[in-house]
Scaffold this motif. Sequence first.
Motif, PDB file in Angstrom:
ATOM      1  N   ILE A  92      -6.438  16.209 -30.465  1.00  0.00           N
ATOM      2  CA  ILE A  92      -6.244  15.630 -29.167  1.00  0.00           C
ATOM      3  C   ILE A  92      -6.967  16.689 -28.088  1.00  0.00           C
ATOM      4  CG2 ILE A  92      -4.082  16.015 -27.461  1.00  0.00           C
ATOM      5  CD1 ILE A  92      -2.263  15.301 -29.784  1.00  0.00           C
ATOM      6  N   ASN A  93      -7.034  18.006 -28.404  1.00  0.00           N
ATOM      7  CA  ASN A  93      -7.946  18.692 -27.395  1.00  0.00           C
ATOM      8  C   ASN A  93      -9.550  18.178 -27.366  1.00  0.00           C
ATOM      9  OD1 ASN A  93      -9.815  20.672 -26.589  1.00  0.00           O
ATOM     10  ND2 ASN A  93      -8.199  22.388 -27.081  1.00  0.00           N
ATOM     11  N   PRO A  94      -9.743  17.723 -26.072  1.00  0.00           N
ATOM     12  CA  PRO A  94     -11.111  17.053 -25.933  1.00  0.00           C
ATOM     13  C   PRO A  94     -12.373  17.769 -26.686  1.00  0.00           C
ATOM     14  CG  PRO A  94     -10.231  17.626 -23.793  1.00  0.00           C
ATOM     15  CD  PRO A  94      -9.238  18.027 -24.832  1.00  0.00           C
ATOM     16  N   ARG A  95     -12.043  19.078 -26.908  1.00  0.00           N
ATOM     17  CA  ARG A  95     -13.349  19.826 -27.336  1.00  0.00           C
ATOM     18  C   ARG A  95     -13.210  19.626 -28.725  1.00  0.00           C
ATOM     19  NH1 ARG A  95     -11.477  24.860 -25.893  1.00  0.00           N
ATOM     20  NH2 ARG A  95     -10.979  25.387 -28.200  1.00  0.00           N
ATOM     21  N   PHE A  96     -12.354  19.211 -29.525  1.00  0.00           N
ATOM     22  CA  PHE A  96     -12.483  19.086 -30.871  1.00  0.00           C
ATOM     23  C   PHE A  96     -12.920  17.719 -31.461  1.00  0.00           C
ATOM     24  CE2 PHE A  96      -7.988  21.537 -31.761  1.00  0.00           C
ATOM     25  CZ  PHE A  96      -8.396  22.640 -30.971  1.00  0.00           C
ATOM     26  N   LYS A  97     -13.916  18.137 -32.563  1.00  0.00           N
ATOM     27  CA  LYS A  97     -14.737  16.906 -33.014  1.00  0.00           C
ATOM     28  C   LYS A  97     -14.095  16.976 -34.571  1.00  0.00           C
ATOM     29  CE  LYS A  97     -18.738  19.130 -32.727  1.00  0.00           C
ATOM     30  NZ  LYS A  97     -17.912  20.280 -32.323  1.00  0.00           N
ATOM     31  N   PRO A  98     -14.208  15.467 -35.069  1.00  0.00           N
ATOM     32  CA  PRO A  98     -13.935  15.374 -36.650  1.00  0.00           C
ATOM     33  C   PRO A  98     -14.868  16.329 -37.317  1.00  0.00           C
ATOM     34  CG  PRO A  98     -14.224  13.161 -35.375  1.00  0.00           C
ATOM     35  CD  PRO A  98     -14.765  14.189 -34.430  1.00  0.00           C
ATOM     36  N   GLY A  99     -14.110  17.082 -38.122  1.00  0.00           N
ATOM     37  CA  GLY A  99     -15.092  17.896 -39.026  1.00  0.00           C
ATOM     38  C   GLY A  99     -14.772  19.340 -38.584  1.00  0.00           C
ATOM     39  N   ASP A 100     -14.162  19.643 -37.400  1.00  0.00           N
ATOM     40  CA  ASP A 100     -14.024  21.137 -37.020  1.00  0.00           C
ATOM     41  C   ASP A 100     -12.656  21.494 -37.620  1.00  0.00           C
ATOM     42  OD1 ASP A 100     -15.702  21.009 -35.083  1.00  0.00           O
ATOM     43  OD2 ASP A 100     -14.429  20.816 -33.466  1.00  0.00           O
ATOM     44  N   GLU A 171       0.713   7.984 -26.440  1.00  0.00           N
ATOM     45  CA  GLU A 171       1.322   9.309 -27.087  1.00  0.00           C
ATOM     46  C   GLU A 171       0.323  10.538 -26.960  1.00  0.00           C
ATOM     47  OE1 GLU A 171       4.599   7.173 -29.924  1.00  0.00           O
ATOM     48  OE2 GLU A 171       2.648   7.387 -30.768  1.00  0.00           O
ATOM     49  N   THR A 172      -0.839   9.947 -27.342  1.00  0.00           N
ATOM     50  CA  THR A 172      -1.935  11.152 -27.198  1.00  0.00           C
ATOM     51  C   THR A 172      -2.019  11.897 -25.921  1.00  0.00           C
ATOM     52  OG1 THR A 172      -3.348   9.889 -28.805  1.00  0.00           O
ATOM     53  CG2 THR A 172      -4.433  11.424 -27.679  1.00  0.00           C
ATOM     54  N   ARG A 173      -1.869  11.014 -24.805  1.00  0.00           N
ATOM     55  CA  ARG A 173      -1.974  11.600 -23.562  1.00  0.00           C
ATOM     56  C   ARG A 173      -0.851  12.445 -23.317  1.00  0.00           C
ATOM     57  NH1 ARG A 173      -3.668   6.373 -22.416  1.00  0.00           N
ATOM     58  NH2 ARG A 173      -1.833   5.681 -21.604  1.00  0.00           N
ATOM     59  N   ALA A 174       0.506  11.857 -23.662  1.00  0.00           N
ATOM     60  CA  ALA A 174       1.798  12.522 -23.657  1.00  0.00           C
ATOM     61  C   ALA A 174       1.707  13.823 -24.299  1.00  0.00           C
ATOM     62  CB  ALA A 174       2.846  11.738 -23.994  1.00  0.00           C
ATOM     63  N   PHE A 175       1.064  13.619 -25.403  1.00  0.00           N
ATOM     64  CA  PHE A 175       1.071  15.031 -26.504  1.00  0.00           C
ATOM     65  C   PHE A 175       0.286  16.019 -25.905  1.00  0.00           C
ATOM     66  CE2 PHE A 175       2.153  12.152 -30.517  1.00  0.00           C
ATOM     67  CZ  PHE A 175       3.284  11.858 -30.085  1.00  0.00           C
ATOM     68  N   GLY A 176      -0.940  15.774 -25.269  1.00  0.00           N
ATOM     69  CA  GLY A 176      -1.952  16.626 -24.607  1.00  0.00           C
ATOM     70  C   GLY A 176      -1.025  17.262 -23.552  1.00  0.00           C
ATOM     71  N   ARG A 177      -0.320  16.592 -22.900  1.00  0.00           N
ATOM     72  CA  ARG A 177       0.303  17.299 -21.674  1.00  0.00           C
ATOM     73  C   ARG A 177       1.543  18.195 -21.898  1.00  0.00           C
ATOM     74  NH1 ARG A 177       0.062  11.610 -18.358  1.00  0.00           N
ATOM     75  NH2 ARG A 177      -2.136  11.967 -17.877  1.00  0.00           N
ATOM     76  N   LEU A 178       1.957  17.858 -23.263  1.00  0.00           N
ATOM     77  CA  LEU A 178       3.277  18.775 -23.782  1.00  0.00           C
ATOM     78  C   LEU A 178       2.530  20.333 -24.120  1.00  0.00           C
ATOM     79  CD1 LEU A 178       5.295  16.400 -25.678  1.00  0.00           C
ATOM     80  CD2 LEU A 178       5.952  17.639 -23.772  1.00  0.00           C
ATOM     81  N   GLY A 179       1.198  20.076 -24.409  1.00  0.00           N
ATOM     82  CA  GLY A 179       0.490  21.271 -25.066  1.00  0.00           C
ATOM     83  C   GLY A 179      -0.059  21.154 -26.475  1.00  0.00           C
ATOM     84  N   ILE A 207      -9.468  18.949 -38.599  1.00  0.00           N
ATOM     85  CA  ILE A 207      -9.601  17.893 -37.558  1.00  0.00           C
ATOM     86  C   ILE A 207     -10.363  16.581 -38.329  1.00  0.00           C
ATOM     87  CG2 ILE A 207      -9.938  17.113 -35.487  1.00  0.00           C
ATOM     88  CD1 ILE A 207      -7.961  18.928 -35.449  1.00  0.00           C
ATOM     89  N   THR A 208      -9.776  15.501 -38.758  1.00  0.00           N
ATOM     90  CA  THR A 208     -10.393  14.485 -39.421  1.00  0.00           C
ATOM     91  C   THR A 208     -10.865  13.398 -38.444  1.00  0.00           C
ATOM     92  OG1 THR A 208      -8.354  13.726 -40.033  1.00  0.00           O
ATOM     93  CG2 THR A 208      -9.532  14.955 -41.662  1.00  0.00           C
ATOM     94  N   ASN A 209     -10.321  13.524 -37.216  1.00  0.00           N
ATOM     95  CA  ASN A 209     -10.638  12.225 -36.491  1.00  0.00           C
ATOM     96  C   ASN A 209     -10.206  12.694 -34.956  1.00  0.00           C
ATOM     97  OD1 ASN A 209      -7.675  11.623 -37.840  1.00  0.00           O
ATOM     98  ND2 ASN A 209      -7.466  10.821 -35.844  1.00  0.00           N
ATOM     99  N   ARG A 210     -10.724  11.987 -34.076  1.00  0.00           N
ATOM    100  CA  ARG A 210      -9.959  11.983 -32.630  1.00  0.00           C
ATOM    101  C   ARG A 210      -8.774  11.305 -32.546  1.00  0.00           C
ATOM    102  NH1 ARG A 210     -15.719  12.535 -31.198  1.00  0.00           N
ATOM    103  NH2 ARG A 210     -15.941  14.538 -30.143  1.00  0.00           N
ATOM    104  N   ALA A 211      -7.812  11.712 -32.149  1.00  0.00           N
ATOM    105  CA  ALA A 211      -6.484  11.138 -31.923  1.00  0.00           C
ATOM    106  C   ALA A 211      -6.495   9.802 -31.121  1.00  0.00           C
ATOM    107  CB  ALA A 211      -5.277  12.171 -31.120  1.00  0.00           C
ATOM    108  N   ALA A 212      -5.814   8.802 -31.363  1.00  0.00           N
ATOM    109  CA  ALA A 212      -5.776   7.577 -31.016  1.00  0.00           C
ATOM    110  C   ALA A 212      -6.122   7.485 -29.447  1.00  0.00           C
ATOM    111  CB  ALA A 212      -4.616   6.741 -31.112  1.00  0.00           C
ATOM    112  N   GLY A 213      -7.107   6.584 -28.970  1.00  0.00           N
ATOM    113  CA  GLY A 213      -7.458   6.561 -27.551  1.00  0.00           C
ATOM    114  C   GLY A 213      -8.516   7.598 -26.899  1.00  0.00           C
ATOM    115  N   LEU A 214      -9.025   8.463 -28.293  1.00  0.00           N
ATOM    116  CA  LEU A 214      -9.974   9.159 -27.654  1.00  0.00           C
ATOM    117  C   LEU A 214     -11.421   9.091 -28.333  1.00  0.00           C
ATOM    118  CD1 LEU A 214      -7.961  12.861 -27.857  1.00  0.00           C
ATOM    119  CD2 LEU A 214      -8.377  11.243 -25.833  1.00  0.00           C
ATOM    120  N   GLY A 215     -11.348   8.514 -29.230  1.00  0.00           N
ATOM    121  CA  GLY A 215     -12.519   7.850 -29.982  1.00  0.00           C
ATOM    122  C   GLY A 215     -12.703   6.383 -29.846  1.00  0.00           C
ATOM    123  N   GLY A 216     -13.575   5.805 -30.055  1.00  0.00           N
ATOM    124  CA  GLY A 216     -13.829   4.241 -29.813  1.00  0.00           C
ATOM    125  C   GLY A 216     -13.277   3.510 -31.051  1.00  0.00           C
TER     126      GLY A 216
END
Length: 264
Positions: A92-100, A171-179, A207-216
């Motif tokens: 969810i953290n925008p800094r994270f990439k798959p494989g981190d 939910e991805t946006r909501a979870f990010g706002r929750l911390g 981190i196997t993927n970007r959470a929904a809505g963050l990747g294509g």
Amino acid sequence: MILGSGFHHAVAALKASLEVAYEDLPGFPPMGITGHQGKLMVGHVGTTPVLLLSGRAHYYEGHPMERVTFSVRALAAFGIHDLLLTNAAGGINPRFKPGDFMVVTDHINAMGVNPLRGEVTIGTERFVDLSHAYDGDLSNLLHAAARDCGLRLETGVYLAVSGPTYETPAETRAFGRLGADAVGMSTVPEVIVARQCGLRVAAVSCITNRAAGLGGDPLSHAEVLDTAERVKTTGTLLLKNFAHHYGQRQRCATSPPPDDNRHT
Ligand code: HPA
């Protein structure tokens, strides 16, 4: 160590002296998910004795929470003091990439259930403090392990959903706002039960993927397994180095100090 989806390759690091399939262990769940093996192994990683559970039961499979967390109670009864949990998660953290890889510093339980609901297990607390659920010393060993292999390790908050659907973009946006920094479908029930049993806990997410809505692309279990496969060498090395540091720490803690003169 409990190996989740992103880490099942790490069984290769263990020199096993004993292997038992979960189906031969009363109370352990049968395994249904691709990438999960379902066996308990006892052996050594390097020179460190390790008990390893390859594969776990998930709540989304329909198991009651008692069954999802049974193995943790079994480990605690067996005399384990320290537990390292691993999992695959969406970043969810925008800094994270798959494989981190991310060391879990805290969690948010969004599964809608708590594994301690119901009758209290004799000899354990009714109300369990989770202020320091993830042990700082064990987590530091993960950081030391990562430094050894030149791996940049992220840290963050893991949010658990029940699944089996992946999160929606909202939910991805909501979870990010929750911390939350990452989202997954496991680990939190085991951590809660482990803390009730008095175990020290650390956890690491692949981190196997970007959470929904963050990747294509749409999310899929195939992507989770593909990423885990791509970084399997790093994940295995991280756990191997962790075991090395853990073993060293245990030996220092149990060997007499240099000025000890009990034997002279
Ligand atoms: N969401 C929930 N669980 C997961 C994900 C995800 O994006 N990736 C791996 N497990």
